[in-house]
Design an enzyme around this catalytic site. Sequence first.
Site, PDB file in Angstrom:
ATOM      1  N   ARG A  46       0.837  -1.212   0.000  1.00 14.45           N
ATOM      2  CA  ARG A  46       0.000   0.000   0.000  1.00 14.45           C
ATOM      3  C   ARG A  46       0.866   1.253   0.000  1.00 14.45           C
ATOM      4  O   ARG A  46       0.575   2.231  -0.699  1.00 14.45           O
ATOM      5  CB  ARG A  46      -0.942  -0.019   1.211  1.00 14.45           C
ATOM      6  N   LYS A  91      -2.541   7.028   0.899  1.00 11.16           N
ATOM      7  CA  LYS A  91      -2.330   7.330   2.313  1.00 11.16           C
ATOM      8  C   LYS A  91      -1.263   8.428   2.366  1.00 11.16           C
ATOM      9  O   LYS A  91      -0.078   8.160   2.569  1.00 11.16           O
ATOM     10  CB  LYS A  91      -1.904   6.059   3.059  1.00 11.16           C
ATOM     11  N   GLU A 127     -16.085   5.891   6.203  1.00 10.37           N
ATOM     12  CA  GLU A 127     -15.140   5.397   7.212  1.00 10.37           C
ATOM     13  C   GLU A 127     -15.105   6.337   8.403  1.00 10.37           C
ATOM     14  O   GLU A 127     -15.900   7.277   8.485  1.00 10.37           O
ATOM     15  CB  GLU A 127     -13.741   5.210   6.597  1.00 10.37           C
TER      16      GLU A 127
END
Length: 293
Positions: free
Chosen positions: A52, A151, A184
């Site tokens: 990721r 991210k 989320e």
Amino acid sequence: MSIQIYIDGVFRPKEEAKVSVFDHGYLYGDGVFEGTRAYNGRIFKLQEHLERLYESARHILLDIPLSMEEMKEATLETVRRNNLHDAYIRTVVSRGAGDLGLDPRKCTRASMVIIADKISLFPQEFYDRGLEVVTAVTRQRTADTMEPRIKSLNYLNNILVKIEAAQAGVMEAIVLNTQGYVVEGSGCNIFIINKNGELITPPPYLGILEGITRNTVIEIAGQEGLTVKELPFTRHDLYISRECFLTGTAAELIPVISIDRRTVGEGIPGAVTRNLMRKFHDYVQHNGTPVYP
Ligand code: PMP
């Protein structure tokens, strides 16, 4: 003894681990990061976290100066240097020092930091009793503006959500996207259990960070014989849910007992949630990349 921080290939004590004020990670939030965890001397889902990280970096055309193999070793070594068996690991790759303009080409080399330390996101009582949450007014960034799957070091939207939680006197807030679908938390994923006992979580295309804890919970829930569906749902589904919980590397799995001051289920952590919490804790103790030979 002071914790040892990995910084650009060397280990330095916390007090001496410094990055330039010209670093574009600092000036512009130009960079990416990961939060990983070690349990019982093993790093949980290290490969998935690194993938990721490298995917986030690839999207923003940031060259990570280490190969994934080297990064894996640097991560393990950071935990070893600090003699940790249970740790939270923060990996930060920023664009590096440049000038005061935006142009990332002026930053010749990315800077790399790995910190291994302890973390406690919520006090234990919230794992036992459950969390009260609110839904946030702040909406999720959209994939056509700032893709939530990166991210990145731009967490201001998430911080605004966290501030809303604090202003409402609770520990966490739930974010909806601009269409009104639940996505989320400020730094965690969300699951609900509906009246049919099905476990529902938003699909990644709605605009979430596809959590590694989330994916692990989906896997464990499948093994437990639960029906798991990745489906869009709204505030209505939150309000009529039988159980609700949040997942994340730092949060692990934490029950939610009220949403916008409305009681979830019986107002105590539900049986499905408690079972998944137990299974998750068991799973992390026995899976992961060993830190020590
Ligand atoms: N959503 C956001 C916005 C996050 O920052 C995080 C934490 N990395 C998560 C979800 C949970 O992801 P993970 O389980 O991989 O930690």
